[in-house]
Design a protein around this motif. Structure first.
Motif, PDB file in Angstrom:
ATOM      1  N   ILE A 110     -14.241  25.853 -23.793  1.00  0.00           N
ATOM      2  CA  ILE A 110     -14.242  25.668 -22.347  1.00  0.00           C
ATOM      3  C   ILE A 110     -13.532  26.855 -21.714  1.00  0.00           C
ATOM      4  O   ILE A 110     -12.748  27.555 -22.364  1.00  0.00           O
ATOM      5  N   ASP A 111     -13.794  27.074 -20.419  1.00  0.00           N
ATOM      6  CA  ASP A 111     -13.181  28.213 -19.747  1.00  0.00           C
ATOM      7  C   ASP A 111     -11.784  27.847 -19.248  1.00  0.00           C
ATOM      8  O   ASP A 111     -11.317  26.707 -19.376  1.00  0.00           O
ATOM      9  N   VAL A 152     -18.460  16.629 -17.544  1.00  0.00           N
ATOM     10  CA  VAL A 152     -18.663  17.696 -18.524  1.00  0.00           C
ATOM     11  C   VAL A 152     -18.761  17.042 -19.904  1.00  0.00           C
ATOM     12  O   VAL A 152     -17.806  16.411 -20.360  1.00  0.00           O
ATOM     13  N   MET A 161     -15.192  13.794 -15.818  1.00  0.00           N
ATOM     14  CA  MET A 161     -15.408  14.871 -14.848  1.00  0.00           C
ATOM     15  C   MET A 161     -16.866  15.319 -14.805  1.00  0.00           C
ATOM     16  O   MET A 161     -17.222  16.194 -14.009  1.00  0.00           O
ATOM     17  N   LEU A 196      -7.799  22.084 -15.272  1.00  0.00           N
ATOM     18  CA  LEU A 196      -8.003  20.718 -14.789  1.00  0.00           C
ATOM     19  C   LEU A 196      -7.496  19.701 -15.800  1.00  0.00           C
ATOM     20  O   LEU A 196      -6.848  18.707 -15.436  1.00  0.00           O
ATOM     21  N   LEU A 197      -7.780  19.939 -17.077  1.00  0.00           N
ATOM     22  CA  LEU A 197      -7.319  19.003 -18.110  1.00  0.00           C
ATOM     23  C   LEU A 197      -5.793  18.993 -18.207  1.00  0.00           C
ATOM     24  O   LEU A 197      -5.168  17.933 -18.301  1.00  0.00           O
ATOM     25  N   LEU A 211     -12.939  14.840 -19.898  1.00  0.00           N
ATOM     26  CA  LEU A 211     -14.006  15.748 -19.487  1.00  0.00           C
ATOM     27  C   LEU A 211     -15.289  14.987 -19.174  1.00  0.00           C
ATOM     28  O   LEU A 211     -16.028  15.356 -18.257  1.00  0.00           O
ATOM     29  N   ASP A 226     -10.567  27.660 -16.186  1.00  0.00           N
ATOM     30  CA  ASP A 226     -10.471  26.753 -15.034  1.00  0.00           C
ATOM     31  C   ASP A 226     -10.614  25.294 -15.470  1.00  0.00           C
ATOM     32  O   ASP A 226      -9.886  24.420 -15.001  1.00  0.00           O
ATOM     33  N   THR A 227     -11.566  25.033 -16.361  1.00  0.00           N
ATOM     34  CA  THR A 227     -11.718  23.660 -16.873  1.00  0.00           C
ATOM     35  C   THR A 227     -10.482  23.230 -17.644  1.00  0.00           C
ATOM     36  O   THR A 227     -10.030  22.084 -17.531  1.00  0.00           O
TER      37      THR A 227
END
Length: 839
Positions: A299-300, A291, A289, A306-307, A286, A302-303
């Motif tokens: 975290i939401d 963040v 990225m 990504l992970l 993160l 969408d994040t």
């Protein structure tokens, strides 16, 4: 010789010391720091050596002895306590006596050493045998676990061979011990070492006899029998497990791809656990990225996606709303459907005879129980027809406050009966009922009521219906119309036939053999029975004991009561029942669904309650419109209210009606609206906020009345909603006070400014409009900006005080508390009219 006799040398045997007196038979021992001790040793040693029948053997050489000595050593008598002979009677010299005593002491010491050595040998031998036995048992157990059944004979032969050869070296020692224990046996006499003291006989043990363990296992014992000691089964198991792990970790392990379930919001650590990854690795990813978070932050979705993709896993998105998946069940198959009764809703304007018509059909008096003859609740009834068929009727209130309740009634119904009075025609609530029916998409039957009254005109009603696109059959349309009289019970059979015909055309069916699902028609809080809900079952069969969820409330069916007040065990499709066993009062219109267990019901109810809480507390995004509306609301006066009603539908209707009364100056704020009687907590809430309590068909208990009288809380009781709304309007208008209205009566222009007295100034005015009168309210404007607001102090014309000056004339004016006057200013006079405020 005399020196030796006085101080005999005893070599290294210092602990036995010779500083004793022979007459007493004691030994004086010397220790460090000048300490000494005297002990009697002669008697103990002679008792150990002087066994019965063996006293003559250990003598070193034959010496003449007095006659009484053998008798004193008879087996029946113990030796005397002072065995040392007197010098006068004993022929031995002092030196010989000392040598004799030394030999006896040395013999006892050596005998004790030999006994201790033999004891240690025996113990070591026994321990060795025990260790060998345990090792054999461990080896045997291991071999039995690994080998097959066919090798059992070979293993037994090897064990017998080992057991036969194991204890052979110890036999001579045992034989020597037994020979030595034999009575009368004595070892060959030596010059300086006396014979060993014989030991008492010990019971002999067989070589192969099982011996129990003695003492703990020491390193010495283990090393004495190193080849016979085997590893334990636990150690072998651990070593094999270690080898297996080493074998698995030898080659590179392939990365395991997981299906990661990700909700709408999740912490980094929880996501790492579901991915089987380190939390620090996720934080590092993160950070790359852009963040910056910690493992405990949320975290939401969408994040999180990504992970999950970054680490090569598959994401499976879930939502909190997923708890509702499958709550309503699947669509019923065609072969499972069975005919069901029709659900008919009666709609129409106030006092057009809806409840009276239903009363006539049911043969019961329902209207007499309603306040003012107006229906306040939704009633659900089932009527049995002569042909044994059934029709379920819903009676909805007609006046405007119950628009939402009528909308709910239209949504659960199959057929709508629109009641229109023949002498009154189409009214506003009739139009609303027509709109609800069209929105619900259900067929309509028009019942033209009150045809027995003078002035009734059914044709006029049919023509008025054309304005709303409703064409009856008599005018070439497809809507059935029936002229009835609820009072005279005229043509009721024709109305029922029309309903049955419409129901046959609809082919109403439902599956009774499934989990029940229905709609809450009405809900209330009963003082004795708790929360109650009138439920119209739409499909399935509701039974006592079913677990259900209705809106944000869960419960279990404790009992069911039908429309006639009888308890029933089950209710099928289109059957209205009153359900007991709710955890709270639901809202009218909520859907009741039976679920499989209480945990599911609580989960769904908690989710729905959370959604309602978020809707209530979440503010809308900021914008100019919302900002100004919020400022406007803050400027308006709030009129707090506490509303309590008998049923949920009435409370909702009252709240909506009260909110409609609000305007830009004052608005009603309902602090609490609930179902049930007025309690102490309601009075406390009203006292804290200065709000009146409005009770609709409910009363306060004794404790609440006492607190209200003490604290001065106003309580108002109503049973008709019109009276309630009128009272709230009057109270809100009184809160604002009378309405003040300004009427401009004159305008004038300042032409000159004169000095008037020491500090005052007078203005010469030309009246342009209306008139100027003394003591009127006035304001001065300069460049269209008000700079003074007050009143006229004096009014003159040609040095004379005048009461009034009209347009076109000039005058002189002084104002109260101002001297800021300039030519070119304008003066405006006005009157303030006080009117009674209405909302």
């Amino acid at each position: 010789m005399s020196e030796t006799t006085d101080k005999p040398k005893l070599g290294a045997r210092a602990p036995l010391g010779l500083k004793r007196t022979v007459e007493t038979g004691k030994v004086k021992q010397s220790f460090s720091h000048g300490r000494s001790n005297t002990v009697v040793v002669e008697v103990k040693k002679r008792r150990i050596l002087g066994r019965p029948g063996e006293a003559e053997a250990p003598k070193p050489e034959p010496t003449p002895a007095p006659a009484p000595a053998p008798e004193a050593r008879a087996p029946q008598a113990p030796p005397p306590p002072k065995p040392a002979p007197r010098v006068a009677d004993d022929p031995l010299t002092r030196r010989e006596l000392q040598e004799k005593l030394l030999r006896e002491a040395e013999e006892a010491r050596l005998s004790a050493l030999e006994e201790a050595r033999r004891r240690e040998d025996r113990q070591a031998q026994e321990a060795t045998e025990d260790e060998r036995r345990r090792a054999e048992e461990n080896r045997r157990a291991e071999e039995e676990a690994k080998r097959q059944a066919e090798e059992e004979a070979k293993r037994k032969a090897e064990e017998e061979a080992r057991q036969a050869a194991a204890p052979e070296p110890a036999a001579p020692a045992v034989a020597a011990d037994e020979e030595e224990r034999r009575p009368g046996h004595a070892r060959p006499k030596q010059a300086h070492i006396p014979a060993k003291r014989p030991e008492p006989a010990r019971p002999a043990r067989g070589r192969d006899e099982h011996r129990r363990e003695r003492g703990k296992l020491t390193v010495t014992r283990a090393l004495d029998d190193g080849d016979a000691r085997a590893r334990s089964l636990a150690a072998l198991r651990r070593s094999r497990e270690k080898e297996r792990r080493a074998h698995q970790q030898a080659g590179p392990q392939a990365k395991q791809i997981r299906d990661v379930v990700v909700p709408e919001a999740i912490t980094v650590q929880e996501l790492a656990n579901r991915m089987a990854e380190r939390g620090a690795d996720l934080v590092k990813a993160l950070f790359k990225m852009g963040v910056v978070v910690t493992v405990n932050q949320t975290i939401d979705q969408d994040t999180a996606e990504l992970l999950v993709t970054e680490f090569g896993h598959n994401i499976k998105r879930v939502s909190e709303a997923d708890v509702e998946i499958g709550i309503g069940g699947e669509t019923d198959a065609e072969e499972t459907l069975q005919p069901r009764p029709a659900v008919v809703t009666i709609m129409g304007h106030v006092d057009h005879g809806k409840t009276s018509l239903l009363d006539a059909i049911r043969g019961a008096d329902v209207v007499s129980g309603e306040a003012g003859g107006i229906t306040q609740h939704i009633g659900a009834y089932q009527v049995n027809l002569p042909d044994k068929s059934k029709i379920t009727f819903l009676d909805t209130p007609g006046h405007e406050a119950f628009t939402e309740m009528r909308a709910r009634g239209a949504n659960v119904t199959d057929i709508v009966v629109l009641v229109v009075a023949a002498d009154d025609g189409i009214r506003p609530q009739t139009v609303e009922a027509i709109n609800h029916t069209k929105a619900a998409g259900v067929p309509m039957i028009v019942a033209i009521n009150k045809i027995d009254r003078p002035g009734a005109n059914a044709q006029k009603v049919r023509e008025e219906l054309l304005q709303h696109e409703i064409v009856v059959e008599d005018m070439g349309g497809d809507v059935q119309d029936v002229q009835v009289s609820a009072l005279k019970k005229t043509n009721l059979d024709k109305l029922l036939e029309a309903i049955q015909l419409q129901a046959e055309l609809l082919e109403l069916k439902a599956n009774p053999d499934r989990a029940a699902e229905g709609a809450v028609v009405e809900a209330k809080l009963d003082k004795g029975r708790g929360p109650l809900a009138t439920v119209l079952v739409q499909r399935g069969t509701l039974r006592v004991g079913d677990i259900f969820v209705v809106g944000p409330i869960s419960g279990k069916v404790r009992a069911m009561i039908d429309d006639k007040g009888r308890q029933v065990k089950e209710a099928g499709p289109s059957v209205p029942v009153e359900v007991l066993g709710l955890s709270g009062v639901p809202s009218a219109g909520d859907v009741l669904t039976v679920v499989e267990n209480e945990a599911r019901a609580r989960e769904v109810a908690a989710y729905r309650q959370g959604v309602l809480d978020r809707k209530r507390t979440t503010s809308a995004p900021a914008s100019f419109d919302t900002m100004f509306s919020a400022l406007k609301e803050k400027q308006a006066i709030e009129f707090p209210l506490v509303i309590k009603g008998d049923v949920q539908g009435s409370v909702e209707a009252i709240v909506n009606a009260v909110n409609k009364i609000s305007n830009e100056d004052i608005r009603a704020r309902v602090l609490h609206a609930g179902v049930g009687g007025i309690t102490e907590s309601d009075v406390v809430l009203a006292k804290a906020s200065g709000a009146p309590i409005i009770g609709f068909n409910v009363r306060a208990n004794a404790k609440a009345r006492e607190i209200a009288e003490r604290d001065g809380v106003a309580m108002q009781y109503y049973d008709v909603i019109y009276d309630l709304t009128d009272a709230v309007k009057a109270a809100m208008a009184g809160e604002l006070g009378p309405l003040m209205i300004e009427n401009v009566v004159g305008r004038a222009e300042v032409r000159e400014v004169f000095s008037a007295g020491k500090h005052g100034k007078a203005a010469g005015l030309l009246v342009t409009e209306g008139y100027i009168r003394k003591a009127l309210k006035a304001r001065i404007m300069r460049d269209d900006v008000i700079i003074y607001n007050g009143s006229i102090a004096s009014l003159r014309r040609f040095k004379d005080d005048v009461p009034e000056v009209r347009a076109g004339l000039e005058c002189g004016v002084t104002f109260e508390n101002t001297t800021d006057l300039k030519p070119g200013d304008f003066v405006e006079t006005f009157e303030v009219e006080e009117r009674e405020r209405t909302l």
